[in-house]
Design an enzyme around this catalytic site. Sequence first.
Site: not given
Lengths: 312, 93
Positions: A9, A14-15, A17, A53, A72, A75, A87-88, A130, A161, A199, A273
């Site tokens: 979906n 999604h995870s 995996e 591809f 990050h 996000e 997929r597109k 992050r 730092d 991002h 972004e």
Amino acid sequence: QERSSNKFNYGAYHSLEAIYREMDSIAGDFPKLATRVKIGHSFEHRPMYVLKFSTTEGRRRRPAIWLNAGIHSREWISQATAIWTARKIASDYGKDPAITTILEKMDIFLLPVANPDGYVYTQTRNRLWRKTRSVNPGSRCIGVDPNRNWNASFAGQGASDNPCSEIYHGPHANSEVEVKSVVDFIQEHGNFKCFIDLHSYSQLLMYPYGYTVKKAPDADELDEVARCAAKALASLSGTTYQVGPTCTTVYPASGSSVDWAYDHGIKYAFTFELRDTGHYGFLLPANQIIPTAEETWLGLKTIMEHVRNNLY
Amino acid sequence: REKFFGDQVFRINVRNGDEISKLSQLVSSDNLKLNVWKSPSTFSRPVDVLVPSVSLQPVKSFLKSQGLEYSVTIKDLQALLDNEDEEMQHNEG
């Protein structure tokens, strides 16, 4: 039968995996075009996979485009947009003249999860994490900001730092194995012409530099391309993006991926972004994934077509 | 798993360098445990900060005392996270 029914979906988060399985599924569905390539591993030894591809059998290093996402980890819209984009690209090749001609001249490499450890951590322990999950000797704080760790004015302005800071640059450039894996792959390939990093949030389309207010040699061309891309993106749902160099559009940031790419000869270097402007921030609802991915695709295509027409 | 009950996200409008340095002083204080979502910059962009529920009062007092305008963009972070989590569980199923 399962593959053709494709249960993934794209309008949901999604995870790790599940994303890796879908990458494998895309490669399986389009064996002549897409391959899942392991380019390295994370600090906690998770694999780093890109989808390549290519319409050739990899005989030679064709001019190439690198699409980076998820550096990050919090996000989430960037990882979700990237897997939808994968997929597109595969399903539009041979149908959409723009992507077909791009792939006839260039290869595209897409890295949906550039920070696997951080992504898993956002799904299991802290949704707002992050950085990477590397250990900082002598400090109780974990992780380095992987977008301050590249060898581009490393440890300059806009980085810290302090290992406890969200913008900690790390002990040295490429200290993060996740960053070094991408750097080594791109340098070994040697023929990348475009590097785009996804991002969120704020709806900005930016180009070098982040580490200095100095104008990049190609700033005028990059600005023009970015404005065309932002216009194409806005044409779908009216989502407005601001365009400009990173340093004066958002804030100074040294050690970023896009500055490193540009300084290493990858002229067409851009940062997106994505949505939104702050109403949900990093917690963009899943029902905005597909609208975001679809509009972003128009911006990405504009950039990739310009690269195709202006190979150098 | 980290919980964010009652935590809120403040959008703080800064108008000049002086206000930015005041805000930087606030976000760098360890005991308030603020998490900067969008950093202060000199380009008159708003600053988004996640404020833990225990720090809401001292942060509001500070902003008021410094004359810094702010709005609350996310009133209960955990509620949003619960929605997201529920949806992911449903989808995984």
